[in-house]
Motif scaffolding. Structure first.
Motif, PDB file in Angstrom:
ATOM      1  N   LEU A  89      13.104  19.211  33.721  1.00  0.00           N
ATOM      2  CA  LEU A  89      13.927  18.042  34.017  1.00  0.00           C
ATOM      3  C   LEU A  89      14.492  18.245  35.418  1.00  0.00           C
ATOM      4  N   LEU A  90      14.627  17.194  36.176  1.00  0.00           N
ATOM      5  CA  LEU A  90      15.068  17.353  37.558  1.00  0.00           C
ATOM      6  C   LEU A  90      16.001  16.224  37.960  1.00  0.00           C
ATOM      7  N   THR A  91      17.031  16.579  38.732  1.00  0.00           N
ATOM      8  CA  THR A  91      17.869  15.615  39.438  1.00  0.00           C
ATOM      9  C   THR A  91      17.993  16.087  40.876  1.00  0.00           C
ATOM     10  N   MET A  92      17.855  15.158  41.825  1.00  0.00           N
ATOM     11  CA  MET A  92      17.960  15.509  43.239  1.00  0.00           C
ATOM     12  C   MET A  92      19.146  14.784  43.863  1.00  0.00           C
TER      13      MET A  92
ATOM     14  N   VAL B 188      13.906  23.329  30.944  1.00  0.00           N
ATOM     15  CA  VAL B 188      14.835  23.809  31.973  1.00  0.00           C
ATOM     16  C   VAL B 188      15.267  22.605  32.814  1.00  0.00           C
ATOM     17  N   TYR B 189      16.420  22.757  33.447  1.00  0.00           N
ATOM     18  CA  TYR B 189      16.971  21.686  34.279  1.00  0.00           C
ATOM     19  C   TYR B 189      17.051  22.173  35.719  1.00  0.00           C
ATOM     20  N   VAL B 190      16.324  21.503  36.603  1.00  0.00           N
ATOM     21  CA  VAL B 190      16.304  21.860  38.021  1.00  0.00           C
ATOM     22  C   VAL B 190      17.220  20.914  38.783  1.00  0.00           C
ATOM     23  N   VAL B 191      18.206  21.478  39.451  1.00  0.00           N
ATOM     24  CA  VAL B 191      19.135  20.725  40.290  1.00  0.00           C
ATOM     25  C   VAL B 191      18.712  20.945  41.736  1.00  0.00           C
TER      26      VAL B 191
ATOM     27  N   GLY C 296      23.189  28.605  31.027  1.00  0.00           N
ATOM     28  CA  GLY C 296      23.133  29.154  32.374  1.00  0.00           C
ATOM     29  C   GLY C 296      21.744  29.606  32.774  1.00  0.00           C
ATOM     30  N   ASP C 297      20.947  30.074  31.813  1.00  0.00           N
ATOM     31  CA  ASP C 297      19.588  30.532  32.113  1.00  0.00           C
ATOM     32  C   ASP C 297      18.585  29.385  32.134  1.00  0.00           C
ATOM     33  N   ARG C 298      19.045  28.175  31.820  1.00  0.00           N
ATOM     34  CA  ARG C 298      18.159  27.010  31.809  1.00  0.00           C
ATOM     35  C   ARG C 298      18.429  26.035  32.961  1.00  0.00           C
TER      36      ARG C 298
ATOM     37  N   ALA D  19       8.615  15.262  48.182  1.00  0.00           N
ATOM     38  CA  ALA D  19       7.681  14.802  47.149  1.00  0.00           C
ATOM     39  C   ALA D  19       7.228  15.958  46.264  1.00  0.00           C
ATOM     40  N   ASP D  20       7.022  17.146  46.850  1.00  0.00           N
ATOM     41  CA  ASP D  20       6.613  18.304  46.054  1.00  0.00           C
ATOM     42  C   ASP D  20       7.692  18.692  45.049  1.00  0.00           C
ATOM     43  N   TYR D  21       8.948  18.534  45.425  1.00  0.00           N
ATOM     44  CA  TYR D  21      10.038  18.836  44.494  1.00  0.00           C
ATOM     45  C   TYR D  21      10.060  17.820  43.358  1.00  0.00           C
ATOM     46  N   PHE D  22       9.888  16.552  43.673  1.00  0.00           N
ATOM     47  CA  PHE D  22       9.832  15.542  42.607  1.00  0.00           C
ATOM     48  C   PHE D  22       8.691  15.830  41.634  1.00  0.00           C
TER      49      PHE D  22
END
Length: 392
Positions: A198-201, A231-234, A254-256, A269-272
């Protein structure tokens, strides 16, 4: 009744930043100026940025990009005053931020030009602290807003613009994105192999805690129970990093939660594309350009029911909208998004550059345009409440 213009129009645009700038508003200003310069009906665009980092790159042929005001507030005021007393007379002065309205209104008054205000988000949602700015809102001919929600909230406190408010949403150059595999170096760097991402930028700004980072962290225990690989990528940097890191530990995830730090523009774009779901249950997005960018990479997207990101997914047509304060709804939206194909929604063309430029032409030069009315009538349009709406 408006009539077609008999000559090419001249615009004077005051902006915080554009070419040589960084961020969503800077990109919007570049898209707006590029769009105006692409129109046959426009002869010249003068733009004065408040800040810029040189070199600014290639500029449109019709654009005169005046950098004489980037040395500070006094230099900027002097640069604007030069345009007030000399140079080509603008047909329209476009103010790119409420804080610049006193200067924009001065030039428009001295040069007898039409005055437009562009609004982007939370800075326009509540009454401006300056009494002069609040008074000057009644001198504006038209307000251009990136979303209906931003226009509606602005009109609740501001004096009504003479010809109302129009919605001119963000645009996206689809060719810069597209579906592609996850970048192996980033997968390795952040340890994402075999994980559901999961990602939020966005900026991690302590004074602007509205992006939805907190809401996703709060929902992560439920999401992880449903999908242990999640996992959640900020993606982003800012002064709120340590607080968010502590919050993730507090919620036992915290580990996720993975913080990437600054995202280079050339690798955005690569991060998205790292994401299996882009999730942004935000509370203060004026529009949510990042939702367009994620969807342009083929990433299923979860947005909010409470701000402009709802309009970025076209009310649920392009993605899923959730109440940011409902962790179960966020978990369910993530699960549903994971079942959706990784593809660019065909409806995203609504926000593509050709559609944006068509809206610009209709807005300023159409049959009932706000621009021609002022140029070809003797009297100003009477004050009246404006209604936000799309320009299709």
């Amino acid at each position: 009744m408006s009539r077609p213009m008999s000559r090419p129009a001249t615009f004077l645009i005051l902006v915080t930043d554009a070419y040589g700038g960084f961020g969503g508003i800077s990109q919007y200003n570049r898209d707006l100026i590029d769009g105006l310069c692409s129109l046959d009906e426009v002869g010249r665009v003068d733009a004065l940025p408040r800040i810029a980092k040189e070199p600014v790159g290639e500029l449109p042929a019709k654009l005169h990009f005046d950098l004489s005001g980037i040395a500070g507030k006094p230099a900027y005021a002097l640069a604007v005053l030069r345009h007030a007393f000399s140079g080509p007379r603008p047909d329209l002065v476009l103010c790119g931020h409420l804080n610049l309205l006193p200067l924009a209104a001065l030039v428009a008054g001295l040069r007898r030009a039409k005055l437009a205000l562009q609004i982007h988000g939370i800075d326009a949602w509540t009454p401006h602290p300056g009494a002069l700015v609040r008074w000057l809102t009644g001198r504006i001919d038209v307000v251009l807003s990136v979303s209906a929600v931003t226009a509606d909230r602005y009109l609740k406190w501001a004096r009504p613009p003479r010809t109302g408010a129009r919605v001119l949403p963000n645009t996206i150059t689809l060719e810069r994105y597209g579906v592609a595999p996850k970048a192996p170096d980033l997968v390795e760097k952040f340890g994402l192999a075999g994980r559901t991402v999961l990602l939020t930028m966005g900026r991690l700004a302590g004074r602007e805690r509205y992006k939805g980072f907190d809401r996703v962290i709060e929902a992560m225990p439920l999401i992880a129970a449903h999908d242990p690989s999640a996992v959640y990528v900020v993606a982003g940097a800012g002064d709120d990093l340590e607080r968010l890191r502590d919050k993730a530990k507090q919620f036992g995830v915290g580990d996720r939660v993975i913080f990437t730090g600054f995202v280079p523009e050339e690798r955005k774009a690569d991060y998205f594309r790292l994401a299996d779901v882009y999730v942004m249950p935000s509370l203060g997005e004026g529009f949510g350009i990042v939702c367009l960018e994620a969807m342009a990479c083929g990433v299923p997207t979860v947005a909010s029911t409470r701000d402009g990101s709802f309009e970025a997914i076209r009310g649920g047509e392009l993605g899923i909208a959730v109440d940011p304060f409902d962790p179960t709804a966020i978990k369910d939206a993530v699960a549903e998004s994971l079942r959706r194909p990784r593809t660019v929604p065909s409806g995203l063309n609504y926000f593509a550059v050709p559609a944006f430029r068509a809206r610009l032409r209709e807005l300023f030069f159409g049959t009932d345009s706000i621009f021609c009315t002022r140029l070809h009538t003797k009297n100003s349009v009477p004050d009246q409440p404006g209604a936000a709406g799309g320009i299709d």
